[in-house]
Design a protein around this motif. Structure first.
Motif, short mmCIF file in Angstrom:
data_model
loop_
_atom_site.label_atom_id
_atom_site.label_comp_id
_atom_site.label_asym_id
_atom_site.label_seq_id
_atom_site.Cartn_x
_atom_site.Cartn_y
_atom_site.Cartn_z
N THR A 117 20.99 -5.45 -45.74
CA THR A 117 19.95 -6.29 -45.16
C THR A 117 18.69 -6.25 -46.01
OG1 THR A 117 18.51 -6.55 -43.22
CG2 THR A 117 19.33 -4.34 -43.64
N ASN A 118 17.87 -7.29 -45.88
CA ASN A 118 16.58 -7.25 -46.57
C ASN A 118 15.54 -6.53 -45.72
OD1 ASN A 118 15.57 -9.06 -44.61
ND2 ASN A 118 15.88 -10.86 -45.92
N GLY A 119 15.91 -6.10 -44.53
CA GLY A 119 15.03 -5.26 -43.70
C GLY A 119 14.07 -6.01 -42.82
N SER A 120 13.99 -7.34 -42.97
CA SER A 120 12.94 -8.07 -42.25
C SER A 120 13.12 -8.05 -40.73
CB SER A 120 12.89 -9.53 -42.74
OG SER A 120 14.06 -10.21 -42.32
N GLN A 121 14.36 -7.90 -40.27
CA GLN A 121 14.61 -7.94 -38.83
C GLN A 121 14.98 -6.57 -38.27
OE1 GLN A 121 14.22 -11.08 -37.46
NE2 GLN A 121 13.71 -11.61 -39.58
N LYS A 148 3.71 -7.70 -55.52
CA LYS A 148 4.92 -7.94 -56.31
C LYS A 148 6.09 -8.28 -55.39
CE LYS A 148 5.85 -5.12 -59.83
NZ LYS A 148 5.94 -3.80 -60.51
N PHE A 149 6.09 -7.66 -54.22
CA PHE A 149 7.14 -7.95 -53.25
C PHE A 149 7.12 -9.44 -52.87
CE2 PHE A 149 8.90 -8.29 -48.99
CZ PHE A 149 10.06 -7.55 -49.10
N LYS A 150 5.91 -9.94 -52.65
CA LYS A 150 5.76 -11.36 -52.32
C LYS A 150 6.25 -12.22 -53.49
CE LYS A 150 3.90 -13.67 -49.10
NZ LYS A 150 4.70 -13.78 -47.91
N LYS A 160 6.47 -5.83 -42.98
CA LYS A 160 7.54 -5.98 -41.98
C LYS A 160 8.78 -5.18 -42.38
CE LYS A 160 9.09 -9.82 -39.36
NZ LYS A 160 9.44 -11.23 -39.36
N VAL A 161 9.08 -5.20 -43.68
CA VAL A 161 10.24 -4.46 -44.18
C VAL A 161 10.00 -2.96 -44.02
CG1 VAL A 161 11.61 -3.93 -46.24
CG2 VAL A 161 10.96 -6.30 -45.73
#
Ligand code: SAM
Ligand code: SF4
Length: 349
Positions: A117-121, A148-150, A160-161
């Motif tokens: 997962t990308n961790g957002s949820q 940099k993440f953005k 959020k992550v």
């Protein structure tokens, strides 16, 4: 050994075959990766173009159908299932599938259910994942710098992550951080990421970027061979090869200074196909026998042809006879086109 478990959430009883499926090169196929959606709430530059055309929702298998397909693979000897995507946690009602498959873990017919997962949820779903039987997850994170993440995810929110990682650890999920090694992006940040991961009790894996799907950038500019990264890390850390295996292609070292593990996945510089144990199912019921090849089998037709799993079982057997020996990814200035046209988000890596 013949194992039997009672009906799972209304699905047919699982009677595991005596032996796992064996491909033409003698490899046992015991690992199924399932891309439950091609959609995502991020647009990582190495993975997707910003303007992606996704599959029409009507082409997707229902979660009930995906559950039936997974159950058919379990009955044919698959012992590990990883849900991936796109972002698996953005598929509507995904927890239905997680709970159903978790029943197999509880019944002992599946050794492991996991997800990438990308961790957002994660903050929303961490507890439920644990309760459903998930114990380990992979979280993809390419930098610890919010700006940099953005830049790399285009649409992602770093904080959020991080909240998701906190929630997952609090829920009891073991996390492995996956970072794609990218030239001029995180090349000199991996050491800090390693200290962060190991400081929080997480393993970490670095991955070479693979030429899959058209993206907006030139992959030659992104590609960083892990041999170079490793040599740089060895100036700061003592890396010792260890035989640790998680059922995947990573080769692990122990980092003496942090006491943690670091995995290298090197599809470009070192071919790991000889030990490949996996096949990949997409959300439309297409089975890819190799991440780096185009050949695929349509399981949706067999699935829908009958409520009895006989056709499906035969279609899976036929597909396994076509599992190729390996892939041959190349990234250089003369190979401008990706090795395979589909994006990583179709098969989930
Ligand atoms: N959205 C989830 C995530 O990011 O973890 C799951 C799907 S994503 C396609 C799975 C993994 O593939 C991620 O770790 C991502 O960084 C990696 N990935 C995507 N495109 C890639 C590429 N072209 N080369 C190497 N890894 C890639
Ligand atoms: Fe989405 Fe994962 Fe691809 Fe990033 S790597 S765009 S999070 S599917």
């Amino acid at each position: 050994m013949n194992s039997f478990a009672g009906p799972v959430g209304g699905a047919a009883p699982i009677i595991a075959d005596k032996a796992p499926m064996i491909d033409p090169f003698g490899r046992a196929v015991t690992y199924l990766r399932v891309s439950v959606t091609d959609r995502c709430d991020f647009r990582c530059t190495y993975c997707m173009a910003e303007n992606m055309t996704f599959l029409p929702k009507k082409d997707l298998l229902t979660l009930e159908e995906l559950n039936r397909l997974c159950s058919a693979f379990i009955s044919k000897g698959v012992r590990k299932i990883r849900l991936t995507g796109g972002e698996p946690l953005v598929r509507k009602n995904i927890m239905f599938l997680v709970r159903e498959l978790g029943q197999h873990v509880k019944a002992g017919t599946l050794d492991e259910l996991t997800l990438t997962t990308n961790g957002s949820q994660l903050a929303k779903y961490a507890d439920e994942l644990y309760d459903s039987g998930v114990r380990r997850i992979n979280v993809s994170l390419d930098t610890l710098n919010p700006e940099k993440f953005k830049a790399i995810t285009r649409w992602g929110d770093y904080h959020k992550v991080m909240e998701g990682i906190d929630a997952a650890q609090k829920a009891g999920l073991k996390i492995k951080l996956n970072a794609v090694a990218l030239k001029d992006f995180n090349e000199f940040e991996i050491a800090d990421m390693l200290r962060f991961a190991h400081g929080r009790g997480m393993d970490m894996t670095v991955i070479e970027t693979m030429p899959m799907g058209e993206i907006d950038e030139d992959r030659t500019d992104q590609y960083l061979p892990l041999s170079k990264l490793r040599a740089d890390l060895e100036e700061q850390f003592t890396l010792t090869e260890i035989p640790y295996k998680t059922g995947g292609p990573a080769r692990y070292v122990e980092v003496q200074e942090t006491g943690g593990r670091l995995g290298f996945i090197t599809p470009m510089t070192h071919n790991f196909c000889e030990s490949c144990n996996r096949v990949r199912l997409t959300c439309t019921g297409t089975l890819y026998m190799c991440l780096g090849q185009n050949d695929a089998a349509d399981l949706r037709t067999a699935l829908r042809a009958s409520e009895n799993d006989g056709y499906l079982s035969a279609a899976i057997d036929e597909a396994i006879t076509r599992k190729p020996k390996g892939h041959d990814f190349i990234i250089d200035r003369t190979h401008k086109r990706p090795a395979v046209a589909r994006h990583m988000s179709v098969t989930g890596g």
